[in-house]
Scaffold this motif. Structure first.
Motif, PDB file in Angstrom:
ATOM      1  N   TYR A   1      20.362  12.822  34.406  1.00 46.27           N
ATOM      2  CA  TYR A   1      19.041  12.240  34.655  1.00 46.27           C
ATOM      3  C   TYR A   1      18.283  12.065  33.335  1.00 46.27           C
ATOM      4  O   TYR A   1      18.525  12.796  32.378  1.00 46.27           O
ATOM      5  N   GLU A   2      17.339  11.126  33.334  1.00 45.45           N
ATOM      6  CA  GLU A   2      16.542  10.863  32.131  1.00 45.45           C
ATOM      7  C   GLU A   2      15.058  10.833  32.464  1.00 45.45           C
ATOM      8  O   GLU A   2      14.660  10.676  33.611  1.00 45.45           O
ATOM      9  N   SER A   3      14.259  10.945  31.425  1.00 43.41           N
ATOM     10  CA  SER A   3      12.812  10.840  31.553  1.00 43.41           C
ATOM     11  C   SER A   3      12.332   9.543  30.907  1.00 43.41           C
ATOM     12  O   SER A   3      13.123   8.753  30.381  1.00 43.41           O
ATOM     13  N   LEU A   4      11.036   9.349  30.934  1.00 41.39           N
ATOM     14  CA  LEU A   4      10.460   8.174  30.274  1.00 41.39           C
ATOM     15  C   LEU A   4      10.611   8.274  28.765  1.00 41.39           C
ATOM     16  O   LEU A   4      10.747   7.258  28.080  1.00 41.39           O
ATOM     17  N   VAL A   5      10.586   9.502  28.245  1.00 43.38           N
ATOM     18  CA  VAL A   5      10.669   9.722  26.801  1.00 43.38           C
ATOM     19  C   VAL A   5      11.904  10.562  26.477  1.00 43.38           C
ATOM     20  O   VAL A   5      12.432  11.275  27.320  1.00 43.38           O
ATOM     21  N   GLY A   6      12.357  10.447  25.248  1.00 46.87           N
ATOM     22  CA  GLY A   6      13.445  11.277  24.750  1.00 46.87           C
ATOM     23  C   GLY A   6      13.052  11.880  23.422  1.00 46.87           C
ATOM     24  O   GLY A   6      11.906  11.762  22.982  1.00 46.87           O
ATOM     25  N   ARG A   7      14.026  12.523  22.773  1.00 48.18           N
ATOM     26  CA  ARG A   7      13.784  13.085  21.450  1.00 48.18           C
ATOM     27  C   ARG A   7      14.972  12.784  20.555  1.00 48.18           C
ATOM     28  O   ARG A   7      16.111  12.715  21.023  1.00 48.18           O
ATOM     29  N   ASP A   8      14.692  12.615  19.264  1.00 51.28           N
ATOM     30  CA  ASP A   8      15.752  12.318  18.317  1.00 51.28           C
ATOM     31  C   ASP A   8      16.384  13.618  17.823  1.00 51.28           C
ATOM     32  O   ASP A   8      16.085  14.706  18.330  1.00 51.28           O
ATOM     33  N   ALA A   9      17.243  13.517  16.823  1.00 47.85           N
ATOM     34  CA  ALA A   9      17.967  14.696  16.341  1.00 47.85           C
ATOM     35  C   ALA A   9      17.030  15.759  15.789  1.00 47.85           C
ATOM     36  O   ALA A   9      17.347  16.948  15.818  1.00 47.85           O
ATOM     37  N   ALA A  10      15.855  15.362  15.308  1.00 51.74           N
ATOM     38  CA  ALA A  10      14.861  16.299  14.782  1.00 51.74           C
ATOM     39  C   ALA A  10      13.862  16.718  15.858  1.00 51.74           C
ATOM     40  O   ALA A  10      12.851  17.343  15.548  1.00 51.74           O
ATOM     41  N   MET A  11      14.147  16.366  17.112  1.00 56.93           N
ATOM     42  CA  MET A  11      13.304  16.676  18.270  1.00 56.93           C
ATOM     43  C   MET A  11      11.960  15.961  18.236  1.00 56.93           C
ATOM     44  O   MET A  11      10.985  16.394  18.863  1.00 56.93           O
ATOM     45  N   LYS A  12      11.891  14.846  17.522  1.00 55.36           N
ATOM     46  CA  LYS A  12      10.692  14.016  17.525  1.00 55.36           C
ATOM     47  C   LYS A  12      10.769  13.035  18.693  1.00 55.36           C
ATOM     48  O   LYS A  12      11.838  12.537  19.028  1.00 55.36           O
ATOM     49  N   LEU A  13       9.606  12.735  19.265  1.00 51.18           N
ATOM     50  CA  LEU A  13       9.545  11.869  20.434  1.00 51.18           C
ATOM     51  C   LEU A  13      10.087  10.483  20.129  1.00 51.18           C
ATOM     52  O   LEU A  13       9.822   9.913  19.053  1.00 51.18           O
ATOM     53  N   GLU A  14      10.852   9.917  21.076  1.00 52.02           N
ATOM     54  CA  GLU A  14      11.335   8.549  20.950  1.00 52.02           C
ATOM     55  C   GLU A  14      11.449   7.936  22.343  1.00 52.02           C
ATOM     56  O   GLU A  14      11.455   8.648  23.354  1.00 52.02           O
ATOM     57  N   PRO A  15      11.548   6.606  22.439  1.00 51.76           N
ATOM     58  CA  PRO A  15      11.639   5.952  23.747  1.00 51.76           C
ATOM     59  C   PRO A  15      12.917   6.325  24.491  1.00 51.76           C
ATOM     60  O   PRO A  15      13.958   6.593  23.888  1.00 51.76           O
ATOM     61  N   ALA A  16      12.835   6.349  25.808  1.00 50.27           N
ATOM     62  CA  ALA A  16      14.004   6.513  26.675  1.00 50.27           C
ATOM     63  C   ALA A  16      13.883   5.466  27.779  1.00 50.27           C
ATOM     64  O   ALA A  16      14.067   4.287  27.506  1.00 50.27           O
TER      65      ALA A  16
END
Length: 489
Positions: free
Chosen positions: A19-34
């Protein structure tokens, strides 16, 4: 497999590959689009999300704004345990098939930061299978969503055998399949192996490729073994001991007319009785860090100076107990989950407490018995861990806000601690748009918690993953592995 039923690390590691959310995180745990490409705040009580076009659920149905609306409603409704992330969200409204508004009862300046692991389900699939409501995890309810899943994520559920194996297969239609960061894994099996020796033997034989929890005593040896490589980082989460502060008397205690834990002097006595340096050295074999903080300094607004523990001082602990009216101590049951290192740490803690007169008896239980006890707050004294998101509010709201105040507040407030001044601070943090003031409020809340001691902070682990040389991955500080980024040569 129900993404809204429970909020546990062991659950998140598996379910949120599907499952996914509206947002994700990159390798540094910074917010990114999902599932959302962008977001904005048209007014203080509305967050607008522009959704990714052409995304399909694993059953082939198209993802739309209506699925977001449904997932908000489902996560907020009991018995979901994900509502604490969405406190202040009053509902959602589809503007068009690819635009959705999250409607707030009061402003929230950083809502997107809180949305990871709040996941989107298909309304049509849920209605078809009668799972419009989340599973009642505490009640051990069986629903279609417990053994089946239908997300939008990089992996789909192939097989689920409880306590034996979960098999995930790569979703070839995943919207992010072309991302250059992706690995090459086609199939993943999660296999629970309780025995430390058997787990490492399976790694050595090549039966498994990755161990997320190698025994602490074997870490140094694994580092020297040329067959393996290790990834290590400091845990963003930590362990606590929490006191029942709601009951008039402690269940099973030899003090029948009052609850010792309602007295701050008793809670401080427990703190001073624990030699956490020794627990880290002997039980964790040095693979951890004692902490006096209630949130890791890795979280924005958590002051590093709060990380220092009160001193280990058994004499002071005994004096505090006598001052509180318990010169001969008292008996209590300590609940702990039967995961090896935590069970061993609890055994050490009970021995230390007994030395100052708190006759603690360890009651160890499996996860399906332990976690309902935690979330229902019906233990006298309990050890637990919490893995926060990088934003501090969700953890403060889940662990320390008054339980049952609505909107998921206090979901994991295991001692039913209640402090109106702290509640006001936590609510203010959620709505504060100025980051400087917000950080100051987080620091003030943590100092208030430290003064009141609803829990005793214990330690943060050094997270160690042991793997075959052929495995390449990204290690997050929340102890979950993003399978989409894993490669096997």
């Amino acid at each position: 497999m129900d993404p809204h039923a429970v909020a546990l690390l062991y659950h998140s590691r598996v379910v949120y590959q599907v499952y996914e959310s509206l947002v994700g995180r990159d390798a540094a745990m910074k917010l990114e689009p999902a599932l959302a490409l962008s977001w904005s705040q048209p007014n203080p009580t509305t967050w607008r999300f522009k959704l990714r076009a052409g995304v399909k659920f694993h059953d082939g149905t198209l993802f739309t704004a209506d699925d977001v609306v449904f997932s908000v409603e489902r996560a907020l409704a009991p018995p979901s345990q994900r509502g604490f992330q969405l406190q202040g969200v009053a509902g959602a409204r589809a503007i068009d098939p690819l635009t959705v508004d999250l409607l707030l009862s009061t402003p929230d300046a950083v809502l997107p930061e809180k949305l990871q692991y709040w996941c989107i389900m298909s309304r049509a699939w849920a209605q078809k299978h009668g799972v419009e409501k989340a599973q009642d995890f505490n009640g051990k309810q069986e629903t279609f969503a417990v053994r089946n899943a239908n997300g939008t994520g990089p992996f789909r559920l192939d097989r689920y055998e409880p306590d034996v194996k979960v098999v995930l297969k790569a979703n070839p239609q995943w919207w992010g399949r072309g991302d250059r960061r992706n690995g090459n894994v086609d199939e993943v099996s999660f296999v629970p192996i309780r025995s430390d020796a058997t787990r490492l033997a399976a790694l050595a034989s090549g039966e498994i490729d990755l161990v997320l929890d190698p025994p602490f005593q074997d870490v140094d040896r694994l580092k020297r073994d040329s067959r393996f490589k290790l990834a290590q980082t400091v845990d963003i989460g930590q362990q606590y001991l929490t006191f029942d502060q709601a009951s008039d008397a402690l269940e099973g205690s030899d003090v029948k007319d009052r609850n010792p834990f309602k007295d701050l002097r008793v809670r401080r006595a427990v703190y001073h009785a624990l030699n956490v340096d020794l627990i880290v050295a002997k039980v964790l074999r040095g693979q951890g860090q004692p902490t006096g903080a209630f949130l890791s300094p890795l979280l924005d607004g958590s002051p590093p100076e709060l990380d220092k523990r009160l001193p280990y001082d058994p004499a002071k602990a005994r004096a505090l107990l006598a001052e509180a009216g318990y010169p001969n101590g008292f008996s209590v049951t300590l609940d702990c989950v039967n995961i090896a290192y935590r069970e061993n740490a609890c055994m050490a803690a009970t021995a230390m407490l007994t030395q100052v007169g708190i006759r603690a008896t360890l009651r160890s239980s499996p996860t399906n018995q332990f976690f309902p006890k935690l979330s229902q707050a019906n233990a006298s004294f309990i050890e637990f861990g919490f893995t926060p998101q990088p934003d501090a509010w969700s953890t403060l709201n889940a662990l320390f806000r008054t339980k049952g105040a609505g909107g998921g507040a206090g979901t994991f407030n295991a001692g039913r601690y209640s402090n109106p001044k702290l509640d006001t601070l936590i609510d203010s943090i959620r709505a504060e748009p100025d980051l400087t003031r917000r950080r100051a409020q987080i620091g003030a809340a943590l100092r208030l918690i430290g003064d009141d001691l609803p829990s005793v902070p214990l330690y943060r682990r050094t997270l160690t993953w042991a793997m075959a040389k052929k495995v390449t991955l990204v290690q997050w500080a929340n102890d979950t592995v993003e399978l989409r980024w894993v490669s096997v040569k």
